[in-house]
Design a protein around this motif. Structure first.
Motif, PDB file in Angstrom:
ATOM      1  N   PHE A 309       0.796  -1.219   0.000  1.00  0.00           N
ATOM      2  CA  PHE A 309       0.000   0.000   0.000  1.00  0.00           C
ATOM      3  C   PHE A 309       0.834   1.278   0.000  1.00  0.00           C
ATOM      4  O   PHE A 309       0.541   2.218  -0.711  1.00  0.00           O
ATOM      5  CB  PHE A 309      -0.935  -0.010   1.208  1.00  0.00           C
ATOM      6  CG  PHE A 309      -1.606  -1.336   1.385  1.00  0.00           C
ATOM      7  CD1 PHE A 309      -2.300  -1.898   0.342  1.00  0.00           C
ATOM      8  CD2 PHE A 309      -1.505  -2.027   2.580  1.00  0.00           C
ATOM      9  CE1 PHE A 309      -2.915  -3.127   0.499  1.00  0.00           C
ATOM     10  CE2 PHE A 309      -2.102  -3.252   2.729  1.00  0.00           C
ATOM     11  CZ  PHE A 309      -2.810  -3.805   1.684  1.00  0.00           C
ATOM     12  N   GLY A 310       1.884   1.320   0.781  1.00  0.00           N
ATOM     13  CA  GLY A 310       2.602   2.578   0.933  1.00  0.00           C
ATOM     14  C   GLY A 310       3.239   3.069  -0.348  1.00  0.00           C
ATOM     15  O   GLY A 310       3.253   4.265  -0.612  1.00  0.00           O
ATOM     16  N   LEU A 311       3.784   2.148  -1.184  1.00  0.00           N
ATOM     17  CA  LEU A 311       4.506   2.569  -2.364  1.00  0.00           C
ATOM     18  C   LEU A 311       3.663   2.521  -3.637  1.00  0.00           C
ATOM     19  O   LEU A 311       3.844   3.340  -4.525  1.00  0.00           O
ATOM     20  CB  LEU A 311       5.748   1.680  -2.556  1.00  0.00           C
ATOM     21  CG  LEU A 311       6.793   1.771  -1.426  1.00  0.00           C
ATOM     22  CD1 LEU A 311       7.939   0.803  -1.707  1.00  0.00           C
ATOM     23  CD2 LEU A 311       7.324   3.187  -1.309  1.00  0.00           C
ATOM     24  N   LEU A 312       2.749   1.581  -3.731  1.00  0.00           N
ATOM     25  CA  LEU A 312       1.999   1.409  -4.975  1.00  0.00           C
ATOM     26  C   LEU A 312       0.839   2.374  -5.116  1.00  0.00           C
ATOM     27  O   LEU A 312       0.342   2.576  -6.212  1.00  0.00           O
ATOM     28  CB  LEU A 312       1.464  -0.033  -5.074  1.00  0.00           C
ATOM     29  CG  LEU A 312       2.524  -1.129  -5.191  1.00  0.00           C
ATOM     30  CD1 LEU A 312       1.852  -2.480  -5.321  1.00  0.00           C
ATOM     31  CD2 LEU A 312       3.448  -0.880  -6.366  1.00  0.00           C
ATOM     32  N   CYS A 313       0.386   2.970  -4.002  1.00  0.00           N
ATOM     33  CA  CYS A 313      -0.854   3.722  -4.037  1.00  0.00           C
ATOM     34  C   CYS A 313      -0.661   5.232  -4.113  1.00  0.00           C
ATOM     35  O   CYS A 313      -1.608   5.982  -4.037  1.00  0.00           O
ATOM     36  CB  CYS A 313      -1.687   3.397  -2.796  1.00  0.00           C
ATOM     37  SG  CYS A 313      -2.040   1.649  -2.674  1.00  0.00           S
ATOM     38  N   GLY A 327      -8.839  -1.509   4.029  1.00  0.00           N
ATOM     39  CA  GLY A 327      -8.650  -1.278   5.453  1.00  0.00           C
ATOM     40  C   GLY A 327      -9.930  -1.494   6.245  1.00  0.00           C
ATOM     41  O   GLY A 327      -9.911  -2.072   7.332  1.00  0.00           O
ATOM     42  N   MET A 328     -11.058  -1.022   5.686  1.00  0.00           N
ATOM     43  CA  MET A 328     -12.338  -1.221   6.353  1.00  0.00           C
ATOM     44  C   MET A 328     -12.675  -2.707   6.439  1.00  0.00           C
ATOM     45  O   MET A 328     -13.090  -3.205   7.499  1.00  0.00           O
ATOM     46  CB  MET A 328     -13.442  -0.478   5.605  1.00  0.00           C
ATOM     47  CG  MET A 328     -14.818  -0.599   6.259  1.00  0.00           C
ATOM     48  SD  MET A 328     -16.188  -0.017   5.213  1.00  0.00           S
ATOM     49  CE  MET A 328     -16.248  -1.345   3.986  1.00  0.00           C
ATOM     50  N   VAL A 329     -12.501  -3.429   5.344  1.00  0.00           N
ATOM     51  CA  VAL A 329     -12.828  -4.857   5.330  1.00  0.00           C
ATOM     52  C   VAL A 329     -11.947  -5.617   6.324  1.00  0.00           C
ATOM     53  O   VAL A 329     -12.431  -6.465   7.091  1.00  0.00           O
ATOM     54  CB  VAL A 329     -12.657  -5.431   3.909  1.00  0.00           C
ATOM     55  CG1 VAL A 329     -12.793  -6.954   3.921  1.00  0.00           C
ATOM     56  CG2 VAL A 329     -13.689  -4.813   2.961  1.00  0.00           C
ATOM     57  N   LEU A 374      -5.562  -5.596  12.942  1.00  0.00           N
ATOM     58  CA  LEU A 374      -5.764  -4.252  13.479  1.00  0.00           C
ATOM     59  C   LEU A 374      -4.645  -3.317  13.033  1.00  0.00           C
ATOM     60  O   LEU A 374      -4.893  -2.174  12.633  1.00  0.00           O
ATOM     61  CB  LEU A 374      -5.841  -4.291  15.007  1.00  0.00           C
ATOM     62  CG  LEU A 374      -7.096  -4.915  15.618  1.00  0.00           C
ATOM     63  CD1 LEU A 374      -6.949  -5.025  17.129  1.00  0.00           C
ATOM     64  CD2 LEU A 374      -8.343  -4.123  15.262  1.00  0.00           C
ATOM     65  N   GLY A 375      -3.402  -3.787  13.092  1.00  0.00           N
ATOM     66  CA  GLY A 375      -2.289  -2.958  12.643  1.00  0.00           C
ATOM     67  C   GLY A 375      -2.322  -2.714  11.151  1.00  0.00           C
ATOM     68  O   GLY A 375      -2.063  -1.596  10.680  1.00  0.00           O
ATOM     69  N   LEU A 376      -2.654  -3.742  10.383  1.00  0.00           N
ATOM     70  CA  LEU A 376      -2.720  -3.612   8.931  1.00  0.00           C
ATOM     71  C   LEU A 376      -3.795  -2.610   8.516  1.00  0.00           C
ATOM     72  O   LEU A 376      -3.563  -1.727   7.683  1.00  0.00           O
ATOM     73  CB  LEU A 376      -3.012  -4.984   8.318  1.00  0.00           C
ATOM     74  CG  LEU A 376      -3.147  -5.059   6.796  1.00  0.00           C
ATOM     75  CD1 LEU A 376      -1.854  -4.661   6.118  1.00  0.00           C
ATOM     76  CD2 LEU A 376      -3.553  -6.479   6.368  1.00  0.00           C
ATOM     77  N   GLY A 377      -4.994  -2.725   9.104  1.00  0.00           N
ATOM     78  CA  GLY A 377      -6.076  -1.808   8.758  1.00  0.00           C
ATOM     79  C   GLY A 377      -5.783  -0.382   9.174  1.00  0.00           C
ATOM     80  O   GLY A 377      -6.103   0.571   8.450  1.00  0.00           O
ATOM     81  N   SER A 379      -2.874   1.047   9.301  1.00  0.00           N
ATOM     82  CA  SER A 379      -1.932   1.584   8.328  1.00  0.00           C
ATOM     83  C   SER A 379      -2.641   1.981   7.036  1.00  0.00           C
ATOM     84  O   SER A 379      -2.337   3.021   6.439  1.00  0.00           O
ATOM     85  CB  SER A 379      -0.842   0.557   8.034  1.00  0.00           C
ATOM     86  OG  SER A 379       0.141   1.092   7.190  1.00  0.00           O
ATOM     87  N   CYS A 380      -3.599   1.174   6.597  1.00  0.00           N
ATOM     88  CA  CYS A 380      -4.364   1.498   5.382  1.00  0.00           C
ATOM     89  C   CYS A 380      -5.072   2.839   5.525  1.00  0.00           C
ATOM     90  O   CYS A 380      -5.002   3.697   4.627  1.00  0.00           O
ATOM     91  CB  CYS A 380      -5.393   0.404   5.105  1.00  0.00           C
ATOM     92  SG  CYS A 380      -4.709  -1.174   4.583  1.00  0.00           S
ATOM     93  N   PHE A 381      -5.755   3.048   6.639  1.00  0.00           N
ATOM     94  CA  PHE A 381      -6.515   4.280   6.826  1.00  0.00           C
ATOM     95  C   PHE A 381      -5.600   5.488   6.948  1.00  0.00           C
ATOM     96  O   PHE A 381      -5.821   6.519   6.292  1.00  0.00           O
ATOM     97  CB  PHE A 381      -7.405   4.168   8.069  1.00  0.00           C
ATOM     98  CG  PHE A 381      -8.750   3.576   7.793  1.00  0.00           C
ATOM     99  CD1 PHE A 381      -9.790   4.362   7.315  1.00  0.00           C
ATOM    100  CD2 PHE A 381      -8.986   2.225   7.998  1.00  0.00           C
ATOM    101  CE1 PHE A 381     -11.042   3.817   7.045  1.00  0.00           C
ATOM    102  CE2 PHE A 381     -10.231   1.670   7.729  1.00  0.00           C
ATOM    103  CZ  PHE A 381     -11.262   2.464   7.252  1.00  0.00           C
ATOM    104  N   ASN A 382      -4.583   5.386   7.760  1.00  0.00           N
ATOM    105  CA  ASN A 382      -3.776   6.567   8.041  1.00  0.00           C
ATOM    106  C   ASN A 382      -2.918   6.998   6.856  1.00  0.00           C
ATOM    107  O   ASN A 382      -2.792   8.193   6.588  1.00  0.00           O
ATOM    108  CB  ASN A 382      -2.909   6.317   9.276  1.00  0.00           C
ATOM    109  CG  ASN A 382      -3.679   6.533  10.554  1.00  0.00           C
ATOM    110  OD1 ASN A 382      -4.067   7.642  10.887  1.00  0.00           O
ATOM    111  ND2 ASN A 382      -3.941   5.453  11.279  1.00  0.00           N
TER     112      ASN A 382
END
Length: 458
Positions: A309-313, A327-329, A374-377, A379-382
């Motif tokens: 997510f961090g680099l591709l998005c 992240g929501m899912v 929880l950590g993965l989601g 990171s997605c949101f923030n």
């Protein structure tokens, strides 16, 4: 000079790693420790303490820029580090009044610390080194979620209750780590103001902290610092501008996502570990699992940040909305599994453990999988909140990120307060409501931006 700057970035990262190894570990287990205290005169609550920290933390952003401007970033970080150390030291010999007093002080210290960190990191970077320096600092800091929790897992595995000896040993170790981190700031070298401004395109994440260079020629020129996480604060953020931005449709919509980020921050950083430790069905491993849970939250944050997510998005609207949806899912799956796997009264039980039954027989692998999710989601949101705010408000990054931090911190404080009273199912329901609403509002903002720019819809 270049060698000094690289030296400064490494020492800065090591200092923060040590301080937050102590503090994040403390926040993860302090409610469990307090429940186990043999001192009957102590009336403090870990949830209330963290609520005070986040509340004061939010309000103190108004004074933090002045403190840093007055005494400089290095002294500001040393001062703040001592406040963090004082908070940890209180739990060696706990007293209610000192526990809550240091909660207030560390809230002030947190605002000053992160303001100074942003300022100092930018002063030691230029357009060619900002990616390297922020990545290095972030990598060192993320280790703070691993080491302290690993100690908890190894030392507490197999104990059913935290004794006074266990508590004192743990917090003495954490105090030493915090003091070492604080003292590392003493050796930081002074550097001059940077003349070359940064472009948002040169960065891993959007701009989130404005600062004023130290040279007289550029005294009034604002530069942008590229932040690594949610912990970014502006050195100058006009309240009038903040109020105007807060009244805009875009910020009002995104505020639901900001609220959710504060609620889930509270849950994964303080509540969920307490729930695991209170689940007696995990047997003698329950207390040690708090540390292992914290490690997996950290791993989830790291995975969500860098792969994919961090680099591709970056700067891709389709992928940005996709990451938020993912992240929501991920979070909703975690919430459902936690609802089934953890007893409902685990967050609020007065004793050291709950005797209530969950819907399913509590499973350690499921509990730890939820920690990772929880950590993965999170990171997605923030990461995507920072992305969209940085893209939409590139010229007003300081006030808009001040709004973000204010909303997030206030909601985290509120969530820690209600965590004393609400059963687990109700806490999960609150997060589901705001998670769904926040994701929907995020999609609406992207839709509005696409229409405004005339971009094709995905």
């Amino acid at each position: 000079m270049a060698d000094f700057r690289m030296f400064n970035v490494v020492i800065l990262g090591i200092g923060f790693m040590l301080i937050f190894t102590a503090f994040t570990t403390c926040g993860n287990i302090e409610q469990t420790v307090i429940k186990s205290l043999s001192n009957s005169t102590f009336q403090g609550s870990g949830y209330n303490s963290l609520a005070i920290i986040y509340g004061v933390f939010s309000a103190s952003n108004l004074i933090a820029p002045s403190v840093v401007a007055s005494i400089g970033p290095r002294l500001s970080m040393i001062f703040s580090g001592l406040l963090y150390s004082g908070y940890i030291a209180v739990l060696i010999i706990p007293a209610t009044w000192s526990f809550y007093l240091t909660s207030v002080l560390i809230g002030v210290g947190a605002a000053v610390l992160w303001t100074a960190q942003g300022n100092f990191l930018v002063l030691n970077s230029d357009a060619n080194t900002i990616n390297r320096n922020t990545g290095l600092f972030w990598a060192l800091l993320q280790c703070s979620m691993l080491f302290g929790n690993l100690y908890i897992y190894l030392d507490w595995n197999g104990i059913t209750a935290v004794t006074d000896t266990d508590r004192r040993t743990l917090f003495i170790v954490l105090l030493v780590l915090s003091l070492l981190g604080t003292m590392s700031f003493v050796v930081l070298r002074k550097t001059g103001g940077r003349e070359e401004p940064l472009n948002e395109e040169d960065s891993l994440l959007p701009a989130c902290v404005a600062y004023v260079t130290q040279s007289s020629a550029n005294q009034r020129k604002l530069h942008k610092y590229i932040g690594w996480s949610v912990n970014c604060f502006p050195l100058f953020s006009p309240p009038v501008t903040m109020l105007k931005l807060f009244g805009t449709k875009t910020i009002l919509l995104l505020s639901f996502c900001m609220v959710y980020s504060g609620l889930e921050l509270t849950f994964y950083s303080g509540v969920y570990g307490t729930c695991i430790g209170a689940t007696t069905q995990f047997g003698a491993a329950a207390k040690g699992l708090i540390g292992l849970s914290g490690i997996l939250v950290g791993i989830g944050e790291i995975v969500g940040r860098w792969w994919p997510f961090g680099l591709l998005c970056k700067n891709n609207r389709f992928r940005r909305t996709s990451v938020v949806f993912l992240g929501m899912v991920v979070h909703f799956i975690a919430f459902y599994l936690i609802f089934l796997n953890i007893p409902d009264d685990a967050p609020v039980v007065v004793e050291t453990g709950t005797r209530s039954k969950s819907y399913l027989t509590p499973s350690v692998p499921v509990a730890l999988l939820c920690s990772f999710l929880l950590g993965l989601g999170d990171s997605c949101f923030n990461t995507q909140l920072y992305s969209i705010l940085g893209c939409l408000y590139a010229e007003e990054s300081a006030p808009v990120f001040a709004i973000f931090k204010f909303i997030q911190s206030i909601c985290a404080a509120v969530a820690f307060l209600y965590s004393n009273y609400l059963l687990l199912s109700w806490q999960l329901l609150v997060m589901v409501i705001f998670g769904f609403t926040g994701t929907l509002c995020f999609f609406l903002v992207e839709k509005m931006n696409d229409l405004l720019l005339g971009l094709p819809e995905y």
